[in-house]
Scaffold this active site. Structure first.
Site, mmCIF file in Angstrom:
data_model
loop_
_atom_site.group_PDB
_atom_site.id
_atom_site.type_symbol
_atom_site.label_atom_id
_atom_site.label_comp_id
_atom_site.label_asym_id
_atom_site.label_seq_id
_atom_site.Cartn_x
_atom_site.Cartn_y
_atom_site.Cartn_z
ATOM 1 N N LYS A 14 56.459 43.754 57.318
ATOM 2 C CA LYS A 14 55.210 43.226 56.861
ATOM 3 C C LYS A 14 54.282 44.941 57.528
ATOM 4 O O LYS A 14 53.250 44.430 56.431
ATOM 5 C CB LYS A 14 54.534 41.796 58.283
ATOM 6 C CG LYS A 14 55.311 41.360 57.885
ATOM 7 C CD LYS A 14 54.834 39.896 59.073
ATOM 8 C CE LYS A 14 55.221 40.534 60.664
ATOM 9 N NZ LYS A 14 56.889 40.688 61.282
ATOM 10 N N ARG A 89 50.459 33.416 63.480
ATOM 11 C CA ARG A 89 52.336 32.755 63.651
ATOM 12 C C ARG A 89 52.365 30.978 64.161
ATOM 13 O O ARG A 89 53.853 31.485 64.833
ATOM 14 C CB ARG A 89 52.622 33.379 65.164
ATOM 15 C CG ARG A 89 52.393 35.065 64.776
ATOM 16 C CD ARG A 89 52.751 36.209 66.004
ATOM 17 N NE ARG A 89 52.996 36.925 65.547
ATOM 18 C CZ ARG A 89 53.853 38.494 66.026
ATOM 19 N NH1 ARG A 89 54.701 38.072 66.700
ATOM 20 N NH2 ARG A 89 53.606 39.600 65.280
ATOM 21 N N ARG A 128 65.418 50.924 63.782
ATOM 22 C CA ARG A 128 64.071 51.416 64.492
ATOM 23 C C ARG A 128 63.741 51.709 65.816
ATOM 24 O O ARG A 128 63.250 52.471 66.072
ATOM 25 C CB ARG A 128 63.011 50.251 63.791
ATOM 26 C CG ARG A 128 61.690 50.182 64.284
ATOM 27 C CD ARG A 128 60.549 49.465 63.505
ATOM 28 N NE ARG A 128 60.757 48.050 64.459
ATOM 29 C CZ ARG A 128 59.767 47.162 64.698
ATOM 30 N NH1 ARG A 128 58.705 46.590 63.539
ATOM 31 N NH2 ARG A 128 59.734 45.912 65.219
ATOM 32 N N ARG A 134 61.345 52.125 70.469
ATOM 33 C CA ARG A 134 60.391 50.370 71.188
ATOM 34 C C ARG A 134 61.037 49.363 71.903
ATOM 35 O O ARG A 134 62.284 49.223 71.871
ATOM 36 C CB ARG A 134 59.933 49.572 69.785
ATOM 37 C CG ARG A 134 58.139 49.925 68.768
ATOM 38 C CD ARG A 134 58.382 49.580 68.030
ATOM 39 N NE ARG A 134 58.140 47.810 68.011
ATOM 40 C CZ ARG A 134 57.761 46.606 67.048
ATOM 41 N NH1 ARG A 134 57.167 47.724 65.787
ATOM 42 N NH2 ARG A 134 57.205 45.452 67.660
ATOM 43 N N ARG A 145 63.552 37.047 69.525
ATOM 44 C CA ARG A 145 62.061 37.495 68.490
ATOM 45 C C ARG A 145 62.425 36.253 66.968
ATOM 46 O O ARG A 145 61.402 36.138 66.195
ATOM 47 C CB ARG A 145 62.032 38.679 68.484
ATOM 48 C CG ARG A 145 61.463 39.510 69.433
ATOM 49 C CD ARG A 145 60.834 40.661 69.068
ATOM 50 N NE ARG A 145 60.120 40.864 68.591
ATOM 51 C CZ ARG A 145 60.335 42.025 67.985
ATOM 52 N NH1 ARG A 145 61.487 43.062 67.575
ATOM 53 N NH2 ARG A 145 59.310 42.665 66.842
#
Length: 191
Positions: A14, A89, A128, A134, A145
């Site tokens: 996204k 969401r 990532r 992160r 998630r």
């Protein structure tokens, strides 16, 4: 105005595709994830609450998110439009976005969802996490998630399907190939 919603599960691309859409169409980027991460980095009260929720892979409350979105809409009424990255969401958020846009005599033009297999999502997010550090890119959190997305966000597609605004895009392949698919869809709704 051209108002686009782009969403997909965590790791679907996204953010990357939003940047390309912004570059091409000059839209104002509204990413609740970015807004929340800014609050976390600034260690505001909202940021501290949000960090605890985000680290568990859960969604921040609609009330907080809607307030942030309305603030962004108010500050950018003279632009060419908005791209909502990862928002709404939930169906409730979709309804609230519709109300907020209606207050400015605007509407969502198209909702684009990026479809990517769970296996590919996990692979992308683990990579990532290694690259960026992160805290929400750990396997347990990643799986949670994705589950939260499937449970709470997939119904948003049904909400927009009823309005004939939702288009699913294959989110695999090169960044450029995915972007070409998106541009083709936007070309059908651009004012």
């Amino acid at each position: 105005m051209l108002n686009i919603v782009i969403f997909g599960p965590p790791g679907s691309g996204k953010g990357t595709q939003s940047e390309k859409i912004i570059e091409k169409y000059g839209l104002v980027h509204i990413s609740t994830g970015d807004i929340l991460r800014e609050e976390v980095a600034a260690q505001t009260e909202l940021g501290l609450k949000a960090k605890k929720i985000m680290d568990q892979g859960e969604l921040v409350s609609d009330k907080i998110v809607i307030g942030m979105i309305r603030k962004k809409l108010e500050g950018h009424q003279d632009g060419p439009g908005f791209i909502f990255d990862g928002f709404p969401r939930t169906v409730n958020q979709a309804r609230e976005l519709r109300k907020a846009l209606t207050d400015y005599d605007e509407r969502v033009g198209v909702v684009i969802s990026l479809d990517v297999s769970r296996e590919e999502l996990v692979k992308r997010l683990l990579n990532r996490g290694k690259e960026t550090g992160r805290s929400d890119d750990k396997l347990e959190t990643i799986n949670n998630r994705i589950d939260v997305y499937m449970r709470q966000t997939i119904p948003v597609t049904y909400y927009y399907d009823k309005m004939h605004k939702h288009v699913a895009i294959d989110g695999t392949g090169s960044v450029e190939d995915i972007f070409k698919r998106i541009v083709k869809v936007i070309g059908k709704v651009k004012p």
